[in-house]
Structure formats: C-alpha cells, structure tokens
Design a protein around this motif. Structure first.
Motif, PDB file in Angstrom:
ATOM      1  N   GLN A  28     -39.906  18.199 -29.015  1.00  0.00           N
ATOM      2  CA  GLN A  28     -40.473  17.702 -30.389  1.00  0.00           C
ATOM      3  C   GLN A  28     -41.927  17.507 -30.202  1.00  0.00           C
ATOM      4  O   GLN A  28     -42.734  17.954 -31.197  1.00  0.00           O
ATOM      5  CB  GLN A  28     -39.797  16.451 -30.895  1.00  0.00           C
ATOM      6  N   THR A  31     -43.883  20.756 -29.552  1.00  0.00           N
ATOM      7  CA  THR A  31     -43.990  21.563 -30.924  1.00  0.00           C
ATOM      8  C   THR A  31     -44.939  21.158 -31.866  1.00  0.00           C
ATOM      9  O   THR A  31     -45.858  21.886 -32.498  1.00  0.00           O
ATOM     10  CB  THR A  31     -42.475  21.741 -31.530  1.00  0.00           C
ATOM     11  N   ASN A  32     -45.026  19.720 -32.045  1.00  0.00           N
ATOM     12  CA  ASN A  32     -45.941  19.242 -32.936  1.00  0.00           C
ATOM     13  C   ASN A  32     -47.717  19.223 -32.419  1.00  0.00           C
ATOM     14  O   ASN A  32     -48.461  19.583 -33.174  1.00  0.00           O
ATOM     15  CB  ASN A  32     -45.627  17.637 -33.255  1.00  0.00           C
ATOM     16  N   THR A 124     -35.204  11.408 -30.740  1.00  0.00           N
ATOM     17  CA  THR A 124     -35.881  11.791 -32.040  1.00  0.00           C
ATOM     18  C   THR A 124     -36.498  10.694 -32.580  1.00  0.00           C
ATOM     19  O   THR A 124     -37.660  10.854 -33.205  1.00  0.00           O
ATOM     20  CB  THR A 124     -34.515  12.112 -33.143  1.00  0.00           C
ATOM     21  N   TYR A 145     -45.728  18.045 -39.645  1.00  0.00           N
ATOM     22  CA  TYR A 145     -44.859  18.110 -38.305  1.00  0.00           C
ATOM     23  C   TYR A 145     -43.385  18.229 -38.652  1.00  0.00           C
ATOM     24  O   TYR A 145     -43.017  17.763 -39.658  1.00  0.00           O
ATOM     25  CB  TYR A 145     -45.447  16.829 -37.491  1.00  0.00           C
ATOM     26  N   ILE A 146     -42.689  18.810 -37.435  1.00  0.00           N
ATOM     27  CA  ILE A 146     -41.346  18.910 -37.639  1.00  0.00           C
ATOM     28  C   ILE A 146     -40.630  18.415 -36.466  1.00  0.00           C
ATOM     29  O   ILE A 146     -41.348  18.302 -35.466  1.00  0.00           O
ATOM     30  CB  ILE A 146     -40.986  20.308 -37.688  1.00  0.00           C
ATOM     31  N   LEU A 148     -36.376  17.872 -35.968  1.00  0.00           N
ATOM     32  CA  LEU A 148     -35.218  18.435 -35.852  1.00  0.00           C
ATOM     33  C   LEU A 148     -35.228  20.047 -35.894  1.00  0.00           C
ATOM     34  O   LEU A 148     -35.018  20.565 -36.962  1.00  0.00           O
ATOM     35  CB  LEU A 148     -34.324  17.908 -36.754  1.00  0.00           C
ATOM     36  N   GLU A 149     -35.081  20.732 -34.758  1.00  0.00           N
ATOM     37  CA  GLU A 149     -34.909  22.131 -34.787  1.00  0.00           C
ATOM     38  C   GLU A 149     -33.956  22.480 -33.784  1.00  0.00           C
ATOM     39  O   GLU A 149     -33.528  21.650 -32.660  1.00  0.00           O
ATOM     40  CB  GLU A 149     -36.381  22.936 -34.045  1.00  0.00           C
ATOM     41  N   PRO A 150     -33.265  23.680 -33.782  1.00  0.00           N
ATOM     42  CA  PRO A 150     -32.007  24.028 -32.810  1.00  0.00           C
ATOM     43  C   PRO A 150     -32.650  23.990 -31.346  1.00  0.00           C
ATOM     44  O   PRO A 150     -31.615  23.882 -30.707  1.00  0.00           O
ATOM     45  CB  PRO A 150     -31.913  25.528 -33.328  1.00  0.00           C
ATOM     46  N   ILE A 151     -33.746  23.986 -30.950  1.00  0.00           N
ATOM     47  CA  ILE A 151     -34.251  23.976 -29.668  1.00  0.00           C
ATOM     48  C   ILE A 151     -33.957  22.872 -28.809  1.00  0.00           C
ATOM     49  O   ILE A 151     -33.612  22.757 -27.697  1.00  0.00           O
ATOM     50  CB  ILE A 151     -35.742  24.274 -29.655  1.00  0.00           C
TER      51      ILE A 151
END
Length: 466
Positions: A28, A31-32, A124, A145-146, A148-151
């Motif tokens: 997470q 990604t951000n 999380t 920013y995100i 919760l993704e499937p990854i």
C-alpha cells in the motif's frame, strides 16, 4: 493433538499477523509512493525511481515472508519438542505418525488464516496512518492515495501458504517419535548427534556457497543494471537458507566464544555449557534473532551505502539528480518504519522459543534444585544462558547483515549515472549502539518470566512432572 490451543499458538499467530501486516503495508505504501513520484514534475518523467521502488518492495516482501516462515518453523519445532511424550502416548494407543503430523499441519493452517486476516486489518491501519501523518506534516503532497486493492491479497496468500508449510516442516520430528518414548522425558539431540547430520550439513554448505556466488554475480551485474538486485536477492535467500539449515554448525562456535565471557561462577559455567550441549535447541532458539539482527544491519548498511553512492553520483552529475533528495528521504523513512516489522517478528520468535524451551526443562531445573542450586542461582543461570544466546545471535547477525547490505546497495545502485562503482560497506555508528541496547532488552525479556517461574517450582514437584 487435535485440539487447537490458542494460548500455545498465540506467538505463532502474532508472527503470521506481523508478516501479513508487513506485506500489506509495504504494498500500500509503495503504491502511494509511486503515485507521489508520478505526480512530481522532475522525477516523475523518469521511470528509474519507480522501477527501483518496485524492486525494493518485492525484495522486502520476500524478506518478510521468509522471516515469518523460519520463525514459525522454529516455533512449531519447539512446540513439538515439548509434545514428544504426548505424541508417543498417542502412538502407543494406535495413532499413526502421519495422522499426528497432519493434525499439526491443520493447526498451522488455522494459525495462517487468523494471522492473514488480522494482518490485513493492522497493515491497512498502519499504512493509512503513515500516509495521513506524512500529508498532515507536509512531507508529501495531498493526492488521491489508494489503499485497498486486490494486490494486498498476495501477502495474505503468501503468509497462509508459508505458515502451513512451516508447520509441516516444523512437525517433521513427529515422524521420528516412537511409542517407547512415552516412558521417558523430552530429549534433545546432543552435540555428537547433531554433528552426524552429514547430508543436511552438506546441503547447507552447498546452499551457502551457491548463494554467495550469486550475491557476487549480483554485485557485478549491478554495475550494469539495477536488475542485479534480483540476482542478489536469490543469492541472499539461498545463502541464508544455508545458514539456517546449517545453524547447528554455525552457532556453537559463536556460543562458545560468548560463553567464555560469562565468568567462572557455577551458574555462568553451567549456562555456557547448556547452550552448546544441545546445539539443536540453541540453534532453534537463536536463528530467529539472527534473522532480525541481519535484517536491521542489512537495512542500515544498505541505506548508508545508498546515500554514499547517490552523493557521489550527484557530485559527478548534479543535473540528473535534481529534486531527488526529498523523495529519497521520504522513501528511506517509510521503509525504516516498515523494516521494524521484520525485527519485531524476530524478537517475538526469540522470546517465544526461549520461554517455551525454559518451560519444557522443568525436570532439569528440578534436578539442579535437588542437587543444591538455590532459586537465585537458577535465575542467574537462565539469565546468563539468555545473554549468551542473544549476544551470539547478534554477533552472527551483524557480520551477515554487513555483507548482505553492502551487496544489496551495490547490486541496486552500482549502475546509476555517475556511480563511483564499488565502495566499501558503510556501517552507521548508531547501529552498534542500537544493537547493544537491544541485546540488554531482549535478554531481560526472554529470561525474566521463565526464570521466575522455574525458580518457584519446588524440587519435588519438578522431578515429578511427566
């Protein structure tokens, strides 16, 4: 054997939870960070930083999963060592060794499920808090920013699989338990018996040698491309797997060296001998901490070496690295927090296995009390033994960590524009202070409660324990 004891498996659940939380937080946050980098007018136009960031994330996820698997394997091995007599009793009344091992692996699966779900929630929360704090303190811009993704299912699945496999590997001793052992006490392998594992020792030497060669190849490849780090990761995993597999060869010399520094009083001498008399027990207890110290040292040395490489490159080609310093500082800061998860996993592993090992030696302590050892002498012996295990683990971990950290820095950044090529490992001065302080804290944490419990048991009761 078929009842899942939550209290017995609480440390294993904690390890699985921390491993999952580490992986989820790492994905997470990475990604951000990628979103932040893409929005930067200067660095965002180059894909190099993004690629390096993705490689770092992959490396740390592999590390976290590996640490969790090794610590869980050792935890299950320690649990099985304490269950030897009950397993033998089940064998005596007709149960097969395979059915007993299957029961243990089911426990490992349950540990993995609970840990994966808990880790998703905690990871999380941690990553969200890190990003929000960084935004509020103006360390990073406020972007979309995100989280919760499937990854994020990937580290959950990895921890679930490795926990199950770790319980299967840690329970292999079940297959060697005979019904006749129902009439005796728990017995660890002696030094001579451990030295007789020629096949395993040979495999350990081969793994370490092959891994070391790949590490060297990764450093050479890193002078051409940052992809060299991927070769280095494979080499690091293989070489450290050799250390883990051959820990009964690696740890006794370090334990002997530290044992000489404990003094000549009876509790200290007995503690020093206890640590090397049963290398399997000592290795199982210490290898988790070796991993933790190796990780912390590796990260500290790699970060310091990264900085030296980048500083040298900026002097050579300042226009290429304009604006990279804030992003590098943020990235290092975030990963410094995340690497603490792995160190915490290892610390939990040490305290857990040390406590289980002490509690499983009730008869041994009862015999010492019957022979004249006072409660204070028994506590002193346990503290000295804990100190020996902790200090030896840290010595081995520091040596390994310096090597891995330097190899990681060289293989990842050796090819950047303006790179000076090969440099000497950079060991931050604060690292030794942190390790010394941690040694004191861990020794106290690992020995205080078990020593107190052991000293309160009367010799008659201890010798009567089955």
């Amino acid at each position: 054997m078929n009842t899942f004891n939550v209290r017995e498996h609480a440390p294993s659940i904690l390890v699985a939870t921390l491993s999952t939380a580490f992986g989820v937080s790492l994905l997470q946050v990475t990604t951000n960070l990628s979103i932040m980098i893409a929005a930067d007018d200067v660095v965002g136009s180059s894909g190099t930083v993004g690629v390096i960031l993705a490689i770092i994330a992959a490396v740390f996820i592999v590390i976290a999963t590996y640490v969790g698997a090794v610590v869980t394997t050792n935890t299950f091995s320690t649990i099985i060592a304490g269950r030897t007599r009950s397993i033998a009793l089940m064998r005596l009344i007709g149960a097969t060794a395979r059915s007993q091992r299957n029961a243990v692996t089911v426990e490992g699966l349950l540990v993995g499920i609970v840990g994966a779900i808990s880790g998703l929630v905690i990871g999380t929360i941690v990553s969200t808090a890190l990003v929000l704090i960084a935004v509020r303190t103006a360390l990073i811009p406020d972007l979309g920013y995100i989280f919760l993704e499937p990854i994020v299912l990937a580290p959950m699945a990895a921890v679930l699989a490795t926990t199950w496999l770790a319980s299967w590997a840690g329970s292999r001793r079940v297959l060697t338990v005979s019904p006749m052992q129902a009439t005796g006490a728990v017995v660890e392998e002696s030094r001579a018996e451990a030295a007789g594992h020629r096949g395993r020792n040979l495999a350990a030497v081969i793994l370490f040698s092959a891994g070391s060669l790949l590490l060297a190849l990764g450093v050479v490849a890193g002078l051409v491309s940052p992809v060299g780090i991927l070769i280095g990761v494979v080499g690091g995993v293989l070489s450290f797997s050799g250390v883990v597999l051959g820990s009964e060869l690696v740890m006794p010399p370090a334990l002997k060296l530290v044992g000489r520094m404990l003094g000549s009083r009876a509790p200290a001498r007995l503690a020093a001998e206890n640590a090397v008399r049963y290398p399997q027990r000592s290795s199982r207890t210490t290898i988790g901490l070796v991993i933790g110290v190796t990780l912390v040292t590796m990260f500290a040395v790699a970060t310091a070496s990264f900085q030296r490489l980048i500083d040298a490159a900026r002097v050579a080609e300042p226009e290429v690295y304009e604006g990279i310093e804030p992003i590098m500082q943020t990235t290092v800061g975030v990963f410094s927090v995340l690497v603490g998860f792995s160190a915490l996993i290892a610390a939990v592993g040490l305290v857990n296995t040390m406590s289980l090992s002490i509690l499983q030696r009730t008869r041994e302590f009862g015999l010492l009390r019957a022979l004249g050892f006072s409660a204070s002498q028994l506590r002193a012996m346990i503290r000295a033994e804990s100190a020996q295990l902790v200090i030896a683990s840290m010595l081995v971990g520091v040596v390994l960590g310096i090597g891995y950290g330097w190899a990681g820095a060289q293989s990842m950044l050796g090819s950047i524009n303006g790179s000076p090529g090969l440099i000497f490992p950079v060991v931050p001065p604060w690292l030794l202070a942190v390790i010394a302080g941690s040694a004191v804290v861990l020794t106290v944490a690992a020995s205080t409660l078990p020593a107190r419990r052991a000293s309160r048991i009367s010799p008659v009761v201890a010798l009567a324990v089955d």
